[in-house]
Write an enzyme that holds these catalytic residues in place. Structure first.
Site, mmCIF file in Angstrom:
data_model
loop_
_atom_site.group_PDB
_atom_site.id
_atom_site.type_symbol
_atom_site.label_atom_id
_atom_site.label_comp_id
_atom_site.label_asym_id
_atom_site.label_seq_id
_atom_site.Cartn_x
_atom_site.Cartn_y
_atom_site.Cartn_z
ATOM 1 N N GLN A 148 0.851 -1.186 0.000
ATOM 2 C CA GLN A 148 0.000 0.000 0.000
ATOM 3 C C GLN A 148 0.892 1.243 0.000
ATOM 4 O O GLN A 148 1.528 1.569 1.011
ATOM 5 C CB GLN A 148 -0.916 -0.026 1.218
ATOM 6 C CG GLN A 148 -1.749 -1.308 1.318
ATOM 7 C CD GLN A 148 -2.770 -1.446 0.194
ATOM 8 O OE1 GLN A 148 -3.778 -0.752 0.172
ATOM 9 N NE2 GLN A 148 -2.512 -2.352 -0.742
ATOM 10 N N ARG A 156 -4.589 3.507 4.574
ATOM 11 C CA ARG A 156 -3.869 4.261 3.558
ATOM 12 C C ARG A 156 -4.283 3.791 2.169
ATOM 13 O O ARG A 156 -4.773 2.668 1.996
ATOM 14 C CB ARG A 156 -2.365 4.131 3.736
ATOM 15 C CG ARG A 156 -1.803 2.761 3.455
ATOM 16 C CD ARG A 156 -0.264 2.732 3.501
ATOM 17 N NE ARG A 156 0.252 3.208 4.763
ATOM 18 C CZ ARG A 156 0.817 4.409 4.935
ATOM 19 N NH1 ARG A 156 0.958 5.228 3.897
ATOM 20 N NH2 ARG A 156 1.259 4.778 6.102
ATOM 21 N N ALA A 165 -11.886 1.942 4.199
ATOM 22 C CA ALA A 165 -10.879 1.158 3.490
ATOM 23 C C ALA A 165 -10.032 2.037 2.564
ATOM 24 O O ALA A 165 -10.267 3.240 2.423
ATOM 25 C CB ALA A 165 -11.565 0.047 2.688
ATOM 26 N N HIS A 166 -9.051 1.411 1.907
ATOM 27 C CA HIS A 166 -8.087 2.156 1.099
ATOM 28 C C HIS A 166 -8.748 2.841 -0.096
ATOM 29 O O HIS A 166 -9.665 2.321 -0.710
ATOM 30 C CB HIS A 166 -6.915 1.280 0.656
ATOM 31 C CG HIS A 166 -7.294 0.045 -0.093
ATOM 32 N ND1 HIS A 166 -6.386 -0.915 -0.407
ATOM 33 C CD2 HIS A 166 -8.473 -0.400 -0.587
ATOM 34 C CE1 HIS A 166 -6.964 -1.889 -1.067
ATOM 35 N NE2 HIS A 166 -8.239 -1.589 -1.189
ATOM 36 N N ASN A 167 -8.251 4.046 -0.365
ATOM 37 C CA ASN A 167 -8.662 4.858 -1.520
ATOM 38 C C ASN A 167 -10.096 5.380 -1.448
ATOM 39 O O ASN A 167 -10.598 5.925 -2.434
ATOM 40 C CB ASN A 167 -8.471 4.090 -2.838
ATOM 41 C CG ASN A 167 -7.022 3.726 -3.082
ATOM 42 O OD1 ASN A 167 -6.649 2.563 -2.949
ATOM 43 N ND2 ASN A 167 -6.194 4.709 -3.398
#
Length: 359
Positions: free
Chosen positions: A217, A237, A258-260
């Site tokens: 990540q 991240r 969660a990511h993004n």
């Protein structure tokens, strides 16, 4: 009176060091004073537990019956409730009594809570090149890694971990045991409660014959100004780009971002909600407690999702959306669930019957 009842405190909540006149509250916060402005109050409480030194508020007409029973010296009400509350010694009439109450709690806290000290506790581990603004507090056993930037008046609680290169804006407060991993930027005047983790790895793995292969990540987390994040909430991240939390966002306890994920300005999410990766949520939205939002979808500005709903596709128009079945006895639920499974076949049978009876 029983021993248990006698042991209960007579007053609950934060009490002002000295009583204050209702007229002084109105002078500070606005509103229309009705009645005796010399009435003195020393605590805020709900209507049903108020006493003669209490200011209370009525935010919903369904609690109007409590006006005749409360002992509150002063009640904050909307104009429509003025007559119903007229028996109280003093009233503060304001268009939005709940908003007035919120501002009153801020006024109250500023006078009751001890001022935060500044300085670095001897047990804190702070890298030599950390930029520490004026008035910064770094608590006991906190760790601040190289390259971090702490803005003016930032408050880093005990046992916090601030990763390398993390930026924290002016007057942002971190309660004890907050973790900000490298690649995190937090804006000004934010509040992060205990147990918050920002910048942990997102859940990214590629399947292979030998098992799961980790996708590193490589993004970060960008958090705007005036954001509040509740206890034990996690914000991952980004995988490549950053996860983004817009200014004015309010996140409750135990939320997973969660990511993004991107969350627009002034959106609020209640406890135990979860948002899967790469979803975009607009501005001014509300997400109810325990709601779940799948990944890679978009939610428009001004969308309101009810508690415990499951959002499985993009919502392109503002509005109130609900995706839950009301609670019912299990036997009834089983019957309805069985019917639902046959719904497609029933629909086809209905269509065939309609064709037969049409002239």
């Amino acid at each position: 009176m029983s021993a248990t009842a006698a042991a209960q405190p007579q007053h609950r909540g934060t009490v002002l060091p000295q009583p204050v006149r209702v007229a002084d509250l109105v002078a500070a916060l606005g509103g229309e004073l009705v009645g005796d402005g010399e009435v003195r109050i020393q605590r805020i409480a709900p209507l049903d537990s108020a006493d003669e030194q209490t200011v209370a508020f009525l935010a919903s007409a369904r609690y109007q019956v409590q006006l005749g029973q409360t002992q509150a010296a002063c009640v904050i009400v909307a104009p429509a409730m003025r007559e119903a509350a007229s028996q109280r010694p003093a009233l503060i009439v304001t268009p939005d009594s709940y908003l007035y109450f919120a501002r009153l709690t801020q006024w109250w806290a500023a006078r009751c809570r001890p001022a935060a000290p500044s300085g670095i506790h001897p047990s804190a581990a702070v890298a030599a090149d950390v930029q520490v603004g004026p008035g910064v507090l770094i608590g006991a056993q906190a760790v601040v890694e190289p390259g971090a930037v702490l803005g003016e008046g930032a408050h880093i609680g005990a046992l916090c971990h601030i990763g390398a290169g993390v930026e924290i804006g002016a007057h942002t407060r971190l309660a004890p045991n907050v973790v900000l991993m490298h690649g995190t930027r937090v804006g000004a005047r934010c509040l992060l409660h205990s147990g918050v983790v920002v910048g942990a790895d997102g859940f990214g793995f590629a399947p292979s014959a030998a098992g799961w292969v980790k996708i590193e990540q490589l993004g970060g987390v960008w958090i705007g100004d005036d954001v509040e994040i509740g206890a034990n909430t996690c914000i991952d991240r980004g995988a490549l780009d950053d996860t983004v939390i817009g200014s004015g966002v309010k996140l409750d306890n135990l939320i997973q971002i969660a990511h993004n994920v991107q969350i627009g300005e002034r959106t609020a999410m209640a406890g135990c909600a979860a948002v899967a990766g790469s979803t975009r949520i607009g501005s001014g939205c509300t997400i109810g407690g325990a709601a779940n939002i799948v990944g890679h979808i978009s939610i428009a500005d001004g969308v309101h999702v009810s508690a415990a709903s499951l959002v499985m596709s993009s919502l392109t128009k503002p509005g109130h959306y609900t995706g839950v079945y009301p609670l019912e006895e299990h036997a009834d639920w089983e019957k309805n669930a069985a019917t639902l499974r046959r719904l497609h076949g029933l629909r086809e049978r209905m269509r065939n019957l309609e064709k037969k009876i049409r002239p």
